[in-house]
Design a protein around this motif. Structure first.
Motif, short mmCIF file in Angstrom:
data_model
loop_
_atom_site.label_atom_id
_atom_site.label_comp_id
_atom_site.label_asym_id
_atom_site.label_seq_id
_atom_site.Cartn_x
_atom_site.Cartn_y
_atom_site.Cartn_z
N ALA A 170 0.82 -1.21 0.00
CA ALA A 170 0.00 0.00 0.00
C ALA A 170 0.86 1.26 0.00
N ARG A 210 -5.27 4.60 -8.50
CA ARG A 210 -5.02 4.65 -7.07
C ARG A 210 -6.27 4.28 -6.28
N TRP A 212 -6.43 1.25 -3.65
CA TRP A 212 -6.80 1.41 -2.24
C TRP A 212 -8.01 0.54 -1.88
N TYR A 231 -6.74 -2.93 -1.49
CA TYR A 231 -5.98 -3.06 -0.24
C TYR A 231 -6.90 -3.18 0.96
N THR A 232 -7.88 -2.28 1.06
CA THR A 232 -8.74 -2.28 2.25
C THR A 232 -9.55 -3.57 2.34
N LEU A 253 -7.03 5.23 5.73
CA LEU A 253 -6.79 4.33 4.62
C LEU A 253 -6.14 3.01 5.05
N TYR A 254 -5.13 3.11 5.90
CA TYR A 254 -4.37 1.92 6.27
C TYR A 254 -5.08 1.07 7.32
#
Length: 407
Positions: free
Chosen positions: A78, A90, A94, A97-98, A269-270
């Motif tokens: 990420a 992007r 994202w 990733y999530t 986000l992370y």
């Protein structure tokens, strides 16, 4: 394609009601006759190979290590998303990733759940340390939920003792409709209900005990998983609840430090969006494990531990369920008969108990999201003429459709 194993057996004699014969079979939400199972918990446990009860700390820790490595790999990848030249690229990265991080986080949640049951290892201290760390990192009060979840296992399917997803009766359901009655038959209303449930169901359960038992003459603010003297717990649990709250406080401090160090956008986000995905999967999984038109609920006269454990259903999430979520979806019925069986023996235990349960074993291979919508439409309250209650709905679907407007 959906495949549901279901039973139609002769009426049985109540195991808790003396010599009184059980009433006529009750039609389930699909219109099939249901009578409670006759096997005992001893029948089930005797059928499970002894090796299924063996727990290994080293093996369980290896799964924790594997999942933490996956968390790290996903987080590392990420950090490179900002190099993607296009905004839409992007955004897709994202989102991917999530979703993936949420699934891995759910797997870690499941391993903490194993700790709470004592299935993680034979060592209680190791179970509690690992479970406390993993659950606290996901804002779950470890001991608090361990205790209420244990009570749920001891009274699954019992209308007055179960601790979560306690269904409403028709009267309570009708009282709760109010203005929503004008739209509750619309599919969009079901979608709205599911969005609210999936986003807020888990934190609201922890904070307000929603879908749990009601406690008369107790202030609502005291009915939660953080108050040491809440009616959910016994007096002996006081310090365990305090320890759980300390874990949550540490997680809050960690989140604050992360926001100050990396900014709130990166935190969202992370961590935060994957955290919401974890909450979604937890509610989805547990809701679908205990809610289905074929599943009964019992009053005390007809409830036994074996009948309650059998009032659950296995579902299928393919590779993700088997390898990322540690089979919590695929082997839940066996888990309810003996929660100390580690997940890596769950499939063998499931095959063993199916021989005893026969057609009372339930499994549905419907896609989880499709099943989530279908169940929300068909399972809204329970009713029945005796101590065995089955799901009905106000949408005119299935049994008693003609009575959907009944007051």
């Amino acid at each position: 394609m959906s495949t549901i194993t279901y039973t139609q057996r002769r009426p049985s004699i109540s195991l808790t009601g003396g010599d009184k014969a059980q009433a006529a079979p009750v039609p389930d939400g699909n219109g099939n006759d249901f009578t409670p199972p006759e096997f005992t918990i001893k029948d089930i446990l005797d059928a499970i190979p002894k090796r299924c009860f063996e727990r290994s700390l080293a093996r369980s820790l290896s799964y924790v290590a594997r999942d933490l490595v996956l968390v790290g790999i996903l987080g590392g990848l990420a950090t490179q998303i900002h190099h993607i030249p296009y905004v839409w690229g992007r955004a897709i990265a994202w989102a991917a990733y999530t979703i993936c991080q949420g699934l891995v986080g759910t797997g870690l949640w499941v391993l903490a759940h194993e700790c709470g049951h004592g299935a993680f290892s034979p060592y209680r201290l190791a179970n509690d340390i690992v479970g406390w760390i993993l659950h606290s990192s996901l804002f779950v009060p470890y001991h608090s939920w361990r205790i209420s979840h244990s009570k749920h296992h001891k009274a699954t399917g019992h209308l007055t003792r179960d601790m979560v997803f306690v269904p409403r009766d028709r009267e309570t359901y009708l009282k709760s409709r109010d203005i929503a009655e004008l739209v509750d038959e619309a599919p969009l209303a079901t979608v709205y209900f599911l969005i609210v449930q999936q986003l807020f169901g888990w934190p609201m359960y922890l904070l307000t005990n929603v879908t749990g038992q009601k406690y008369a003459n107790v202030a609502k603010w005291k009915i939660n998983h953080f108050w040491p003297s809440a009616p959910i717990f016994d007096k002996k649990d006081f310090w365990d609840i305090v320890i759980s709250d300390i874990g949550i406080a540490a997680a809050v401090m960690g989140a604050r430090m992360a926001i100050l160090r990396f900014g709130w956008q990166n935190f969202v986000l992370y961590y935060f969006i994957p955290y919401l995905w974890v909450n979604h999967w937890l509610v989805c999984i547990t809701y679908l494990q205990h809610t289905d038109p074929t599943l009964p609920h019992y009053l005390a006269d007809e409830w036994t531990f074996a009948r309650g454990a059998a009032a659950t259903i296995d579902r299928d999430f393919g590779f993700i369920g088997r390898h990322i979520l540690h089979e919590i979806i695929e082997t839940h019925v066996a888990h309810h008969f003996c929660s100390r069986i580690p997940f890596y023996h769950g499939e063998e235990a499931t095959q063993a108990i199916k021989k005893v349960m026969g057609t009372h074993y339930r499994r549905d291979s419907t896609n989880l999201i499709v099943a989530l919508y279908r169940i929300a439409r068909t399972c809204q309250f329970v009713e029945g003429p005796g101590a065995v209650k089955m799901y009905r709905n106000g949408n005119g679907i299935g049994v008693d459709a003609k009575d959907k407007k009944a007051e």
